[in-house]
Design a protein around this motif. Structure first.
Motif, PDB file in Angstrom:
ATOM      1  N   LEU A 253      35.374 -69.161  36.209  1.00 24.98           N
ATOM      2  CA  LEU A 253      35.541 -67.761  35.807  1.00 24.98           C
ATOM      3  C   LEU A 253      35.759 -66.855  37.017  1.00 24.98           C
ATOM      4  CD1 LEU A 253      35.398 -65.294  33.968  1.00 24.98           C
ATOM      5  CD2 LEU A 253      32.912 -65.573  33.867  1.00 24.98           C
ATOM      6  N   LYS A 254      34.994 -67.078  38.068  1.00 27.52           N
ATOM      7  CA  LYS A 254      35.115 -66.254  39.283  1.00 27.52           C
ATOM      8  C   LYS A 254      36.513 -66.319  39.893  1.00 27.52           C
ATOM      9  CE  LYS A 254      30.269 -66.956  40.618  1.00 27.52           C
ATOM     10  NZ  LYS A 254      29.383 -67.667  41.561  1.00 27.52           N
ATOM     11  N   ARG A 255      37.233 -67.412  39.599  1.00 30.58           N
ATOM     12  CA  ARG A 255      38.535 -67.637  40.234  1.00 30.58           C
ATOM     13  C   ARG A 255      39.722 -67.350  39.322  1.00 30.58           C
ATOM     14  NH1 ARG A 255      34.822 -70.285  42.884  1.00 30.58           N
ATOM     15  NH2 ARG A 255      35.160 -70.962  45.049  1.00 30.58           N
ATOM     16  N   GLU A 263      40.884 -66.078  31.748  1.00 33.54           N
ATOM     17  CA  GLU A 263      39.620 -65.387  32.049  1.00 33.54           C
ATOM     18  C   GLU A 263      38.821 -65.173  30.770  1.00 33.54           C
ATOM     19  OE1 GLU A 263      38.229 -61.330  34.342  1.00 33.54           O
ATOM     20  OE2 GLU A 263      39.498 -61.172  32.555  1.00 33.54           O
ATOM     21  N   VAL A 264      39.497 -64.812  29.685  1.00 32.72           N
ATOM     22  CA  VAL A 264      38.823 -64.582  28.402  1.00 32.72           C
ATOM     23  C   VAL A 264      38.174 -65.878  27.919  1.00 32.72           C
ATOM     24  CG1 VAL A 264      39.160 -63.994  25.981  1.00 32.72           C
ATOM     25  CG2 VAL A 264      40.329 -62.671  27.751  1.00 32.72           C
ATOM     26  N   GLN A 265      38.923 -66.997  27.978  1.00 30.99           N
ATOM     27  CA  GLN A 265      38.384 -68.287  27.541  1.00 30.99           C
ATOM     28  C   GLN A 265      37.223 -68.743  28.415  1.00 30.99           C
ATOM     29  OE1 GLN A 265      41.961 -70.621  27.718  1.00 30.99           O
ATOM     30  NE2 GLN A 265      42.576 -70.111  25.618  1.00 30.99           N
ATOM     31  N   ALA A 266      37.363 -68.539  29.730  1.00 30.07           N
ATOM     32  CA  ALA A 266      36.282 -68.915  30.655  1.00 30.07           C
ATOM     33  C   ALA A 266      35.030 -68.097  30.377  1.00 30.07           C
ATOM     34  CB  ALA A 266      36.731 -68.715  32.104  1.00 30.07           C
ATOM     35  N   THR A 267      35.214 -66.817  30.108  1.00 29.19           N
ATOM     36  CA  THR A 267      34.080 -65.929  29.834  1.00 29.19           C
ATOM     37  C   THR A 267      33.382 -66.312  28.532  1.00 29.19           C
ATOM     38  OG1 THR A 267      35.236 -64.120  30.969  1.00 29.19           O
ATOM     39  CG2 THR A 267      33.382 -63.513  29.567  1.00 29.19           C
ATOM     40  N   ARG A 508      31.431 -59.981  39.473  1.00 31.02           N
ATOM     41  CA  ARG A 508      32.707 -60.352  38.853  1.00 31.02           C
ATOM     42  C   ARG A 508      32.466 -60.978  37.481  1.00 31.02           C
ATOM     43  NH1 ARG A 508      36.682 -61.764  36.538  1.00 31.02           N
ATOM     44  NH2 ARG A 508      38.395 -63.103  37.219  1.00 31.02           N
ATOM     45  N   VAL A 509      31.469 -61.844  37.377  1.00 33.30           N
ATOM     46  CA  VAL A 509      31.130 -62.488  36.107  1.00 33.30           C
ATOM     47  C   VAL A 509      30.626 -61.448  35.107  1.00 33.30           C
ATOM     48  CG1 VAL A 509      29.605 -64.166  34.990  1.00 33.30           C
ATOM     49  CG2 VAL A 509      30.615 -64.691  37.215  1.00 33.30           C
ATOM     50  N   LYS A 510      29.767 -60.564  35.577  1.00 30.48           N
ATOM     51  CA  LYS A 510      29.205 -59.527  34.702  1.00 30.48           C
ATOM     52  C   LYS A 510      30.312 -58.610  34.163  1.00 30.48           C
ATOM     53  CE  LYS A 510      25.649 -55.931  34.596  1.00 30.48           C
ATOM     54  NZ  LYS A 510      24.599 -55.202  35.381  1.00 30.48           N
TER      55      LYS A 510
END
Length: 520
Positions: A253-255, A263-267, A508-510
């Motif tokens: 997600l960070k990358r 990013e949406v799927q990773a989150t 970044r994750v938040k």
């Protein structure tokens, strides 16, 4: 026929390491990577070695996927697969894009290693006729729980990951696969981890009281297939893996590119795993708390107003015997007398008891947690009266204000009691603490008391306070868990640049979670 093919993973034997050792190698690399950042070296990941590469056999594109992978099985790096290494597509990728693919490939390779260990756990240990003969049906259930189900889910997950990878080795995705399998993770991991308390108790009881079990276990563990690893190390793998999987998704997600579908799927996948781990922890804590309360209810007597001790929402926060200091103000020299008082601090109340023989307690006072305060004591006391703090019951069971002066054996115990007695804290905003010290875990620590923080290698912890006898209180950046741990298990991150980088990555994750879930 198709199902039969899918049962054979191409990656399962790509590394000779079982997951226990594979994980250790990867975490040690992560520690070294953080150290390089900390020492102002070039900010590169352990997956991008700076040493010259050895010349390797070059395989043609016609060679099978498994052949291409096996050449670099020791390194387990995406960029070292012959078809990838030196390709025009790799050269055209940015450094960040390469790091993202390495992070995704690590998730796949680690799942393959994990499944290999699960195969040993099920086929070698659980299905051993010798071991089965030593156990009752109930003991088998408590010891192995739903381990075959865990293995089946891992196998299905790995097969889907492999298919994604083979479709496009350069821009493959994994987070959509993890999100798809999240309900299955919940179905098998929640009951397995919840059973952890019974598993540990059963294992220890069999080890201490069943000579036959111990002998069979020694023979099984000496088999080369185990690589000198114990049954216990295999039994705890599912909880370790689900925690590690969350961190791998977090790393991806960070990358990812902000605003992208990936990013949406990773989150979403990260959030699903985070919720699962939280539920696992709560279930384990609830079972542990219930057992503690049942045990305590048999050991505690009330000489004051009685209230029912057993409650589903009640959990033990901290317990221990302290020395109460009483001053005789009539004496010209303020003579100090001492008496032992045992404290049981729960999330909703505090019990004060006189300890008796046989581990029994007589409760003489209690108060609601909201009416309890602990404060440092600035009094200058001589002799052995160090490590002193004040305890206030703003309103005890009689509605009276009561004050105690306590002495602890160590400085850390004093600080830990004051911290445990503090009012509930809101979630810490990491960016508001840019100058707070940070440490990295270099040696795993298993929490022994309820106010301690369990640590895994490579965890980054923001330090809130530390004692003069080797203990620190901190908050893990990855999950905001707070607690105490021994300083010998961590190393200080001295570089301000490294600390800021760690905080920005967590922020970044938040931010990604806020963007994704606020849109709904």
């Amino acid at each position: 026929m198709e199902n039969f093919k899918r049962r054979h993973s191409k990656l399962i034997n790509s590394s000779r390491l079982l997951y226990q050792e594979y994980s250790d190698v990867v975490l040690n690399k992560a520690i070294q990577s953080q150290k390089r950042v900390d020492s102002f070296a070039e900010d590169i990941e352990s997956s991008f070695p700076s040493s010259p590469r050895l010349r390797r056999k070059v395989l043609s594109p016609q060679d099978s996927y498994l052949q291409r992978l096996s050449v670099s099985s020791n390194a387990s790096l995406w960029q070292d697969i012959p078809m990838i290494r030196g390709s025009r597509m790799l050269l055209n990728m940015s450094r960040d894009e390469q790091k993202l693919q390495e992070a995704k490939f690590e998730l796949i390779m680690s799942e393959a290693s994990y499944l290999r260990s699960l195969n040993v756990a099920v086929d070698h240990f659980q299905r051993s006729a010798e071991l089965q003969a030593m156990l009752t049906n109930q003991e088998r259930q408590w010891l192995f729980s739903r381990l075959p189900d865990v293995r089946d889910v891992s196998a299905s997950f790995l097969f889907d990951l492999e298919e994604k990878f083979e479709e496009d080795m350069f821009t493959f995705h994994v987070c959509d696969v993890a999100l798809k399998h999240a309900p299955e993770f919940r179905r098998v991991y929640l009951p397995y981890v919840t059973n952890q308390t019974y598993q540990e108790q059963t294992f220890q009881r069999l080890l201490n009281g069943n000579a036959g079990f111990q002998q069979v276990l020694e023979r099984l563990e000496s088999d080369p297939v185990c690589q000198r690893l114990s049954l216990k190390s295999f039994l705890i793998l599912p909880f370790q893996r689900i925690t590690r999987l969350k961190l791998l998704l977090q790393n991806i997600l960070k990358r990812t590119r902000p605003g992208s579908e990936e990013e949406v799927q990773a989150t979403q996948a990260y959030d699903a795993l985070e919720k699962l781990i939280k539920d696992c922890n709560e279930n384990v804590q609830r079972m542990k708390s219930t057992e503690e309360l049942i045990y305590l209810s048999q050991k505690i007597e009330f000489e004051c107003k009685i209230f029912p001790l057993i409650s589903q929402s009640r959990r033990l926060v901290k317990r221990g015997e302290l020395t109460a200091l009483d001053f005789n103000t009539l004496s010209p020299k303020w003579k100090v007398t001492t008496r032992p008082i045992y404290l049981h601090l729960f999330n909703d109340c505090l019990l004060l008891s006189r300890p008796k023989e046989g581990g029994r307690f007589v409760v003489f006072d209690h108060a609601a947690f909201s009416d309890v305060r602990g404060e440092k004591c600035e009094m200058k006391l001589h002799g052995t009266n160090k490590n002193v703090f004040r305890l206030f019951l703003l309103q005890n069971y009689q509605g009276k204000r009561v004050e105690f002066l306590f002495r602890t054996e160590t400085h850390s115990e004093k600080l830990r009691w004051i911290s445990a007695l503090a009012p509930p804290r809101g979630e810490l905003d990491l960016l508001e603490c840019p100058d707070a010290p940070q440490v990295q875990c270099i040696k795993t620590y298993k929490a022994r008391e309820n106010d301690e923080l369990a640590l895994e290698k490579a965890d980054i912890i923001m330090v809130m306070q530390y004692s003069n006898d080797g203990w620190m209180e901190g908050v893990k950046l990855s999950d905001r868990e707070r607690g105490w741990f021994p300083s010998e298990h961590v190393e200080l991150i001295s570089s301000k640049h490294a600390r800021q980088k760690n905080l920005k990555e967590e922020q970044r994750v938040k931010n990604a979670k806020q963007q994704v879930f606020c849109k709904k």
